[in-house]
Write an enzyme that holds these catalytic residues in place. Structure first.
Site, mmCIF file in Angstrom:
data_model
loop_
_atom_site.group_PDB
_atom_site.id
_atom_site.type_symbol
_atom_site.label_atom_id
_atom_site.label_comp_id
_atom_site.label_asym_id
_atom_site.label_seq_id
_atom_site.Cartn_x
_atom_site.Cartn_y
_atom_site.Cartn_z
ATOM 1 C CG ASP A 1 -2.140 -1.136 1.027
ATOM 2 O OD1 ASP A 1 -2.517 -1.129 -0.055
ATOM 3 O OD2 ASP A 1 -2.535 -1.523 1.935
ATOM 4 N NE ARG B 1 -7.102 -0.615 1.795
ATOM 5 C CZ ARG B 1 -6.015 0.360 1.634
ATOM 6 N NH1 ARG B 1 -6.320 1.725 1.794
ATOM 7 N NH2 ARG B 1 -4.889 0.182 0.800
ATOM 8 C CG HIS C 1 -2.336 -6.376 0.012
ATOM 9 N ND1 HIS C 1 -1.290 -5.347 0.443
ATOM 10 C CD2 HIS C 1 -3.508 -5.932 -0.272
ATOM 11 C CE1 HIS C 1 -1.894 -4.329 0.259
ATOM 12 N NE2 HIS C 1 -3.196 -4.477 -0.246
HETATM 13 C C1 SIN Z 1 -6.679 -3.887 -0.451
HETATM 14 O O1 SIN Z 1 -5.899 -3.960 -1.434
HETATM 15 O O2 SIN Z 1 -6.728 -2.877 0.422
HETATM 16 C C2 SIN Z 1 -8.008 -4.541 -0.350
HETATM 17 C C3 SIN Z 1 -7.813 -5.999 -0.141
HETATM 18 C C4 SIN Z 1 -9.215 -6.367 -0.167
HETATM 19 O O3 SIN Z 1 -10.162 -6.098 -0.364
HETATM 20 O O4 SIN Z 1 -9.147 -8.009 0.140
#
Ligand code: SIN
Length: 282
Positions: free
Chosen positions: A100, A273, A259
């Site tokens: 991120d 989030r 991720h």
């Molecule tokens: C993200 O990339 O922050 C989203 C991850 C998700 O929704 O599983």
């Protein structure tokens, strides 16, 4: 209350934390959780019942809140970005391997994702250990790339066809509604390809969908190396995969984890989030 339990979910990274009620977080519980976070890179909790205020309070223990430069938070709780996908949406937020805010000179330290509504099947999130990815490169490759930096951007990622975020988000009305102009927030950054985790001191490969090229190389030199490193960084033996249910919460360390939100479902999925601010990678 007895201490937490920590159960690894793969040989690479990730652990489920038991006996932890996040709505009753105190200093001792947070210390145990933080130790597990550093040791396992991504940790998971089940069956949590948290108000937005309680989720924000947990996040603030990790550091100052980071506000997404391209996406508006919730009206009542700007600290929280609601990720909402409805049946029929063609766009899935986060469906590219990334770390991120890599386009910021001070990328996010950690991200916390709390599941409110989840599909009956699908919609998992996958994680990759960038420690393993670094350590898994040959010594010769590590020596060659030791001092190399990457150039990273927040929009028009080459890897994803160069379209703007606004274009991509057209496949999801809910996410398109949240897009905003980043204003003066920096949206490009150079970072070490191998970064040192500021707390564990371990080396991690630092690459993701924001990465455009390796500084100082010709495009035709950089492209095959970046392509190779992307493929290498998601070898199955570096991964774990989390199956969500309402009340699940994941907390990952962007300094050593990539991720990927798996876009394999056509049901409503709603997540809260919060991202925690980080510092300059070295
Ligand atoms: C993200 O990339 O922050 C989203 C991850 C998700 O929704 O599983």
């Amino acid at each position: 209350m007895a201490g937490i339990t920590v159960t690894p979910i793969s040989g690479a990274l990730g652990a489920e934390i038991g006996n932890a009620d996040l709505s009753k977080l105190d200093d001792a519980l947070f210390e145990d959780i933080y130790a597990a976070f550093l040791a396992h890179q991504v940790i998971f909790f089940r069956d949590q019942t948290l108000t937005p205020e309680q989720q924000i309070a947990f996040a603030k223990r990790l550091g100052p809140i980071h506000y997404h430069p391209y996406m508006k938070g919730m009206d009542e709780h700007p600290e929280i970005l609601e990720i909402l996908k409805e049946p029929g949406d063609s766009y899935t937020f986060g469906a590219a391997w990334h770390s991120d805010q890599m386009f910021n000179p001070e990328p996010a330290k950690a991200t916390m994702l709390y599941a409110k509504e989840t599909p009956n099947v699908g919609g998992d999130t996958m994680f990759s250990s960038m420690y393993k990815a670094h350590d898994g490169l040959s010594e010769a490759m590590r020596a060659m790339l030791k001092t190399v930096k990457t150039y990273n951007v927040g929009d028009r990622f080459k890897q994803m066809g160069g379209g703007s975020r606004a274009d991509r988000y057209k496949g999801s009305a809910n996410m398109a509604d949240k897009v905003r102009d980043p204003g003066n927030v920096p949206t490009e950054a150079h970072h070490p390809l191998f970064r040192t985790h500021p707390e564990t001191k371990r080396k991690a490969l630092y690459i993701g969908s924001h990465t455009q090229f390796l500084d100082g190389m010709r495009q035709e030199e950089s492209d095959p190396i970046v392509d190779y490193l992307r493929r290498h960084s998601i070898r199955p033996e570096y991964l774990c995969r989390f199956r969500w249910a309402p009340g699940s919460l994941a907390l990952w360390d962007n300094r050593c984890v990539q991720h990927y939100a798996v876009p394999d479902y056509n049901e409503r999925r709603r997540m809260h989030r919060i991202t925690i601010a980080g510092d300059t990678p070295f």
